[in-house]
Motif scaffolding. Sequence first.
Motif, short mmCIF file in Angstrom:
data_model
loop_
_atom_site.label_atom_id
_atom_site.label_comp_id
_atom_site.label_asym_id
_atom_site.label_seq_id
_atom_site.Cartn_x
_atom_site.Cartn_y
_atom_site.Cartn_z
N PHE A 57 15.43 -6.91 -12.08
CA PHE A 57 14.72 -5.99 -11.20
C PHE A 57 15.22 -4.56 -11.40
CE2 PHE A 57 14.42 -4.03 -6.85
CZ PHE A 57 13.05 -3.84 -6.87
N MET A 58 16.54 -4.40 -11.47
CA MET A 58 17.10 -3.06 -11.64
C MET A 58 16.83 -2.50 -13.05
SD MET A 58 17.90 -2.29 -8.70
CE MET A 58 18.47 -0.64 -9.06
N ALA A 59 16.59 -3.36 -14.01
CA ALA A 59 16.28 -2.90 -15.36
C ALA A 59 14.89 -2.26 -15.44
CB ALA A 59 16.37 -4.06 -16.34
N VAL A 60 13.99 -2.64 -14.51
CA VAL A 60 12.61 -2.13 -14.59
C VAL A 60 12.19 -1.28 -13.40
CG1 VAL A 60 11.88 -4.02 -16.10
CG2 VAL A 60 11.66 -4.30 -13.62
N HIS A 61 12.99 -1.25 -12.35
CA HIS A 61 12.66 -0.49 -11.14
C HIS A 61 13.03 0.99 -11.32
CE1 HIS A 61 12.64 0.84 -6.93
NE2 HIS A 61 11.81 -0.16 -6.74
N PRO A 62 12.25 1.90 -10.73
CA PRO A 62 12.56 3.33 -10.84
C PRO A 62 13.93 3.73 -10.30
CG PRO A 62 10.31 3.06 -10.09
CD PRO A 62 10.94 1.69 -10.10
N LEU A 63 14.48 2.99 -9.35
CA LEU A 63 15.82 3.31 -8.84
C LEU A 63 16.91 2.76 -9.76
CD1 LEU A 63 15.32 2.79 -5.00
CD2 LEU A 63 15.32 4.92 -6.31
N GLY A 64 16.51 2.03 -10.77
CA GLY A 64 17.43 1.52 -11.78
C GLY A 64 17.14 2.19 -13.11
N ALA A 65 17.03 1.38 -14.17
CA ALA A 65 16.79 1.91 -15.52
C ALA A 65 15.33 2.30 -15.75
CB ALA A 65 17.24 0.90 -16.56
N THR A 73 0.82 -1.21 0.00
CA THR A 73 0.00 0.00 0.00
C THR A 73 0.86 1.27 0.00
OG1 THR A 73 -0.14 -0.09 2.42
CG2 THR A 73 -1.92 -1.14 1.17
N ARG A 74 2.16 1.12 -0.06
CA ARG A 74 3.05 2.29 -0.02
C ARG A 74 2.83 3.20 -1.22
NH1 ARG A 74 8.22 0.50 -0.94
NH2 ARG A 74 9.01 2.53 -0.37
N ALA A 75 2.95 4.50 -0.98
CA ALA A 75 2.80 5.48 -2.06
C ALA A 75 3.84 5.26 -3.15
CB ALA A 75 2.91 6.89 -1.50
N THR A 76 5.03 4.82 -2.80
CA THR A 76 6.12 4.65 -3.75
C THR A 76 6.30 3.20 -4.19
OG1 THR A 76 7.71 4.41 -1.94
CG2 THR A 76 7.38 6.63 -2.83
N ARG A 77 5.27 2.40 -4.03
CA ARG A 77 5.40 0.97 -4.35
C ARG A 77 5.73 0.76 -5.83
NH1 ARG A 77 -1.01 -0.76 -4.03
NH2 ARG A 77 -1.59 0.11 -6.05
N PHE A 78 6.38 -0.37 -6.07
CA PHE A 78 6.71 -0.81 -7.42
C PHE A 78 5.67 -1.80 -7.95
CE2 PHE A 78 8.95 -4.18 -9.90
CZ PHE A 78 9.28 -3.43 -11.02
N ALA A 79 4.83 -2.30 -7.07
CA ALA A 79 3.93 -3.43 -7.36
C ALA A 79 3.04 -3.23 -8.58
CB ALA A 79 3.06 -3.72 -6.13
N ASP A 80 2.67 -2.01 -8.88
CA ASP A 80 1.74 -1.78 -9.99
C ASP A 80 2.29 -2.29 -11.32
OD1 ASP A 80 -0.49 -0.18 -8.67
OD2 ASP A 80 1.30 0.91 -8.06
N LYS A 81 3.59 -2.12 -11.52
CA LYS A 81 4.20 -2.52 -12.80
C LYS A 81 4.10 -4.03 -13.01
CE LYS A 81 7.81 -0.02 -14.86
NZ LYS A 81 9.22 0.42 -14.94
N PRO A 82 4.56 -4.86 -12.08
CA PRO A 82 4.41 -6.31 -12.31
C PRO A 82 2.96 -6.77 -12.24
CG PRO A 82 5.47 -5.89 -10.19
CD PRO A 82 5.39 -4.58 -10.90
N ALA A 83 2.12 -6.10 -11.44
CA ALA A 83 0.71 -6.50 -11.36
C ALA A 83 0.02 -6.28 -12.70
CB ALA A 83 0.00 -5.71 -10.26
N GLY A 142 12.87 0.72 -16.97
CA GLY A 142 12.33 0.28 -18.25
C GLY A 142 10.99 -0.42 -18.07
N PRO A 143 10.30 -0.65 -19.16
CA PRO A 143 9.05 -1.41 -19.08
C PRO A 143 9.33 -2.89 -18.80
CG PRO A 143 9.60 -0.96 -21.37
CD PRO A 143 10.62 -0.24 -20.53
N ILE A 144 8.38 -3.56 -18.20
CA ILE A 144 8.53 -4.99 -17.90
C ILE A 144 8.79 -5.77 -19.18
CG2 ILE A 144 7.30 -7.05 -17.08
CD1 ILE A 144 7.89 -5.54 -14.70
N GLU A 145 8.27 -5.29 -20.29
CA GLU A 145 8.47 -5.98 -21.57
C GLU A 145 9.96 -6.12 -21.90
OE1 GLU A 145 4.37 -4.98 -21.16
OE2 GLU A 145 6.14 -3.68 -20.95
N ASP A 146 10.82 -5.25 -21.35
CA ASP A 146 12.27 -5.36 -21.58
C ASP A 146 12.84 -6.66 -21.02
OD1 ASP A 146 12.19 -2.89 -22.82
OD2 ASP A 146 13.30 -1.83 -21.23
N ILE A 147 12.19 -7.22 -19.99
CA ILE A 147 12.68 -8.47 -19.38
C ILE A 147 11.69 -9.61 -19.54
CG2 ILE A 147 14.15 -7.24 -17.72
CD1 ILE A 147 11.91 -7.89 -15.60
#
Length: 194
Positions: A152-160, A14-24, A162-167
């Motif tokens: 993970f680092m390729a698609v996470h905001p603290l990394g590259a 439920t965090r405001a800065t969560r990453f979960a939306d992208k893989p979901a 990128g879209p999940i489609e990249d991996i």
Amino acid sequence: MATLPKIAIVIGSTRATRFADKPAQWMLKQAQAREDMTAELVDLRDFDLPLFDEPASNKWMPSSDPKALAWQAKIAEFDGYIFVTAEYNHSITGALKNALDQAYNEWNRKPMGYIGYGGLGAARAVEHLRNIGVELCMVPVHGAVHIAGGDFMAVHPLGANGPIEDIEDHLMAGATDLLDDMVWWANATKSAKG
């Protein structure tokens, strides 16, 4: 004619800065591309659950909190669940654990799967989630998706970022296995319940 299994993809943060939306969203797209199931996102943010404070689990007595009752009604709609989870201190988020504790009967004898993300792909959180599921009389499936390390680092905001489609080519075998397991077990448990 049998109805297709209805699978919830539960966003477990439920965090405001969560990453979960992208893989979901990516997992929802994979599930919706199939013709042997239906799928829906269920976001814990939408339920504003209090910390569990009932006299007992609804296994033993009905819950009284209206928010818990709304949560139970929602999850009762589904034949199985895919949990989108991060790893916090070798386990799942507090919000997800609280949501699991807010119900019992609704989880029973239904399959549960996982898409985890983080340095180790939330492997330890998924392992813990499987154990919780067993206690809730769920059916933990073998298939899982783990977004780990460089992916993970390729698609996470603290990394590259990128879209999940990249991996995607690294994830598809696990996603297919997971969704195949979910369909098989959802059909099996639905049939056993009559």
